[in-house]
Design an enzyme around this catalytic site. Structure first.
Site, mmCIF file in Angstrom:
data_model
loop_
_atom_site.group_PDB
_atom_site.id
_atom_site.type_symbol
_atom_site.label_atom_id
_atom_site.label_comp_id
_atom_site.label_asym_id
_atom_site.label_seq_id
_atom_site.Cartn_x
_atom_site.Cartn_y
_atom_site.Cartn_z
ATOM 1 N N HIS A 76 0.821 -1.160 0.079
ATOM 2 C CA HIS A 76 0.124 -0.039 0.001
ATOM 3 C C HIS A 76 0.977 1.231 -0.002
ATOM 4 O O HIS A 76 1.640 1.553 1.053
ATOM 5 C CB HIS A 76 -1.055 -0.031 1.245
ATOM 6 C CG HIS A 76 -2.200 1.039 1.174
ATOM 7 N ND1 HIS A 76 -1.781 2.308 1.058
ATOM 8 C CD2 HIS A 76 -3.431 0.771 0.969
ATOM 9 C CE1 HIS A 76 -3.069 2.950 0.937
ATOM 10 N NE2 HIS A 76 -3.921 1.802 0.924
ATOM 11 N N HIS A 150 -11.025 19.216 -50.692
ATOM 12 C CA HIS A 150 -10.989 17.879 -51.086
ATOM 13 C C HIS A 150 -9.840 17.533 -51.906
ATOM 14 O O HIS A 150 -9.952 16.516 -52.689
ATOM 15 C CB HIS A 150 -12.337 17.718 -52.275
ATOM 16 C CG HIS A 150 -13.786 18.169 -51.622
ATOM 17 N ND1 HIS A 150 -14.510 17.416 -50.885
ATOM 18 C CD2 HIS A 150 -14.328 19.259 -51.978
ATOM 19 C CE1 HIS A 150 -15.664 17.911 -50.556
ATOM 20 N NE2 HIS A 150 -15.601 19.395 -50.970
ATOM 21 N N GLU A 288 5.949 14.166 -38.700
ATOM 22 C CA GLU A 288 5.587 13.019 -38.720
ATOM 23 C C GLU A 288 5.615 12.248 -37.226
ATOM 24 O O GLU A 288 4.653 11.684 -36.942
ATOM 25 C CB GLU A 288 6.316 11.932 -39.475
ATOM 26 C CG GLU A 288 6.390 11.978 -41.032
ATOM 27 C CD GLU A 288 7.094 11.221 -41.921
ATOM 28 O OE1 GLU A 288 6.635 10.659 -42.953
ATOM 29 O OE2 GLU A 288 8.309 10.886 -41.754
#
Length: 449
Positions: A76, A150, A288
């Site tokens: 603990h 697009h 990246e």
């Protein structure tokens, strides 16, 4: 032996220090000391004991190695910390440590202190990145480039618009993180299930006083834990920031492709190697890495959402993942913020390629302008749209410049002179209010500094 890349590859020293075991122990000692101080002031424990506890509330006295040794026996961590703390206190002062508190009073409150330190670092980096983006927006306010929708060429815009857009988004994250800090960095000294039963009639006074001592706002209500909607909001905010960096990284990487090459991250040609087999490669590895690590931060946010619904007054299922989630996300976000700052400072805008790409469609990007001009001249908007659409399709199919095809169309030339037709294809005069918009963004954001 190091296993996680944070140990040897990612992260700054300052952010790692916030989450080191030694720091965690120090913050818990400070919370225990604050509890003792509050109780000493109220006469709940002897004042002399409170003073001794405060004197020894330091890793200078309470050693991490000793706490770990005790934990191996007790299994603990908080009991181990309390025992190690009590051992170094003179007299019987150690008997009063953790009086009326439960483990998560210490864990959650000390974690709030760590969050405060982590947020301060992140805010500083966010503001630095915002300022770098502002500089780029100012520098490229009039750098005309093709806008893409697009993935296709649309109409001209400016790189100033791109950088200003990102700067504005970073400012929103600064605002979010500052607002989140108020809800996240709170204290809780409320006992086993939040009722303060062990603290007695002065429980609320102790709860509030500990918050004052530590510079944290005390929660209004809790059970055994500070409720995890606060922590989930923080993790979601980190994920939002990471996704904005991901968005910036994707754009830079896309614009660095060989066939586009409008943007290029720093590459030290004298030493840097792009590939183990292809000597010519100049890869966008900085951005990246930003994009890749952003995925981990996003995934961690989702995991924290599962820590909101604990059983009744609490269970332990949040504890083990949070030992990973909070340090990992803070360290990784700090790391990719550093990469973004460096990457933006060293980013090259290749003007020659920007101008070349404006010409790729042979004037098709000015079809909207031709349509609007004809409509203003009296042709009618719907008619003008169809006339220009047919001319644009013909120019595309025949691989010809739109201006040539428009010139051949008798209906078009009823409304336009040769000079007016030429003027339609000056890209620099069809960027709308882009410079003014960028100026407004810059002014607004600089006023936030």
């Amino acid at each position: 032996m190091a296993v996680h890349p944070i140990d040897f590859r990612y992260g700054s020293k300052e952010m790692k220090e916030v989450w080191e075991e030694e720091t965690k122990l120090q913050k818990m000692l400070e919370v225990e000391a604050a509890i003792a101080m509050a109780q000493g002031e109220l006469g709940i424990i002897p004042k002399e004991a409170a003073e001794e506890i405060n004197r020894k509330a330091s890793t200078k006295y309470v050693k991490l190695e000793r706490a770990k040794e005790i934990e191996r026996e007790t299994r603990h961590d908080i009991v181990a910390m309390v025992k190690a703390f009590a051992e170094v206190c003179e007299g019987n002062a150690g008997e009063y440590i953790h009086f009326g508190a439960t483990s998560n009073d210490i864990v959650d409150t000390s974690q709030s202190l760590q969050f405060k330190d982590a947020i301060a670092i992140l805010l500083d980096k966010l503001k630095t990145l915002r300022d770098e983006l502002i500089k780029k927006a100012e520098e490229h306010k009039y750098t005309v480039c093709i806008g893409r929708t697009h993935g296709q060429h649309a109409i001209p815009t400016t790189y100033g618009m791109k950088f200003a857009l990102w700067a504005s988004e970073i400012q929103r994250h600064i605002d979010r993180l500052e607002a989140c800090e108020e809800r996240l960095c709170v204290s809780m000294i409320t006992g086993a299930v939040g009722t303060m039963a062990a603290l007695g009639k002065d429980g609320i006074k102790i709860h509030k006083r500990v918050g004052e001592i530590l510079g944290l706002n005390p929660v209004l209500i809790s059970n055994q834990v500070i409720q995890r909607d606060r922590h989930a909001e923080f993790m979601a905010t980190l994920a939002l920031i990471a996704q904005t960096l991901n968005k910036i990284g994707i754009t830079v990487r896309s614009m660095q492709r060989t066939e586009i090459k409008e943007l290029e991250e720093e590459f030290d040609a004298s030493k840097q190697t792009g590939s183990s087999t292809m000597p010519h490669k100049r890869n966008p590895i900085t951005f990246e890495q930003i994009c890749g690590l952003s995925r981990v931060i996003k995934a961690n946010a989702l995991a924290e959402f599962d820590n909101i619904p604990l059983w009744e007054e609490r269970d332990l299922t949040n504890s083990s993942p949070e030992r990973c989630l909070f340090p990992e996300s803070c360290v990784l976000l700090d790391h990719i913020l550093n990469l973004a700052i460096k990457g933006m400072r060293k980013l090259t805008v290749n003007i020659e390629n920007v101008n070349r790409n404006l010409e790729l469609t042979k004037g098709l990007i000015m079809a909207e302008r031709a349509m609007i001009t004809l409509a203003k001249k009296g042709m009618g908007r719907q008619t003008a749209h169809e006339v220009v659409r047919k001319c644009a399709m013909k120019a595309h199919d025949e691989n010809r410049h739109l201006k040539e095809v428009l010139r051949e169309n008798e209906e078009v030339m009823k409304y336009l002179s040769e000079d007016e037709l030429d003027e339609l294809f000056d890209y620099k005069t069809y960027i709308g209010l882009a410079p003014e918009i960028v100026d407004e963004v810059i002014t607004t954001l600089k006023n936030k500094e």
